[in-house]
Design an enzyme around this catalytic site. Sequence first.
Site, mmCIF file in Angstrom:
data_model
loop_
_atom_site.group_PDB
_atom_site.id
_atom_site.type_symbol
_atom_site.label_atom_id
_atom_site.label_comp_id
_atom_site.label_asym_id
_atom_site.label_seq_id
_atom_site.Cartn_x
_atom_site.Cartn_y
_atom_site.Cartn_z
ATOM 1 N N HIS A 77 0.844 -1.211 0.000
ATOM 2 C CA HIS A 77 0.000 0.000 0.000
ATOM 3 C C HIS A 77 0.874 1.255 0.000
ATOM 4 C CE1 HIS A 77 -3.128 -2.579 2.332
ATOM 5 N NE2 HIS A 77 -3.583 -2.417 1.107
ATOM 6 N N LYS A 81 -16.652 -6.456 6.241
ATOM 7 C CA LYS A 81 -15.671 -7.337 6.873
ATOM 8 C C LYS A 81 -15.515 -6.908 8.331
ATOM 9 C CE LYS A 81 -12.854 -6.737 2.735
ATOM 10 N NZ LYS A 81 -11.596 -6.149 2.294
ATOM 11 N N ARG A 109 -2.010 -5.918 -8.100
ATOM 12 C CA ARG A 109 -0.888 -6.834 -7.829
ATOM 13 C C ARG A 109 -0.782 -7.906 -8.903
ATOM 14 N NH1 ARG A 109 -3.055 -8.057 -1.938
ATOM 15 N NH2 ARG A 109 -4.837 -8.201 -3.325
ATOM 16 N N SER A 161 -3.065 -7.708 3.213
ATOM 17 C CA SER A 161 -3.373 -7.507 4.633
ATOM 18 C C SER A 161 -3.940 -8.798 5.221
ATOM 19 C CB SER A 161 -4.407 -6.390 4.809
ATOM 20 O OG SER A 161 -3.903 -5.187 4.299
#
Length: 162
Positions: free
Chosen positions: A18, A42, A91, A129
């Site tokens: 990040h 979440k 990514r 994460s």
Amino acid sequence: MKTIALYPGSFDPITNGHIYIAERAAAVFDEVILSVLLNSNKNSTFSVKERCEMAEESLKHVKNIKVDNFDGLLIDYAKQKKASVIIRGLRAMSDFEYEFQMALMNRKLAPEIETFFIVTDPKYSYVSSSSIREIFHFGGTVDNVVPECVFKKLIEHFKINN
Ligand code: PNS
């Protein structure tokens, strides 16, 4: 007129991946607001306050990045902040489908706001994460994927004796 870019996400917690994206965005846009999502579906590991503090500490060396939090629709928040750009990091191809759909939906909602994708450094392509949280949850640790302040916070949160 200055261009304000939002870099939204859960940042639970912020990773070196990040930080790389935020730094690259800050080199292109006048102002970057790293925006931590307040009410995620979440269950977050860290509170929004903790996530913001870790992001602030990790990015204090970049003067044109601010950290903020938001709730509700991203495009409403973008309009409120007078941001014309949304930044998202990519990514791998597996990120693309979700990101593509989100970018198109946000464009449908607010055509004047542009989504920009920044490709990660390959050395962070496997960093997420969620995998970091899982490793620390089960008592493991991993080096060089999060800043020092986040590493300490993970150790403290999961009470790992390192
Ligand atoms: O880091 P994440 O969890 O992948 O970030 C996702 C985020 C926060 C960018 C996304 O969930 C979001 O924008 N949420 C706010 C609600 C919203 O605007 N939803 C519509 C997206 S099409």
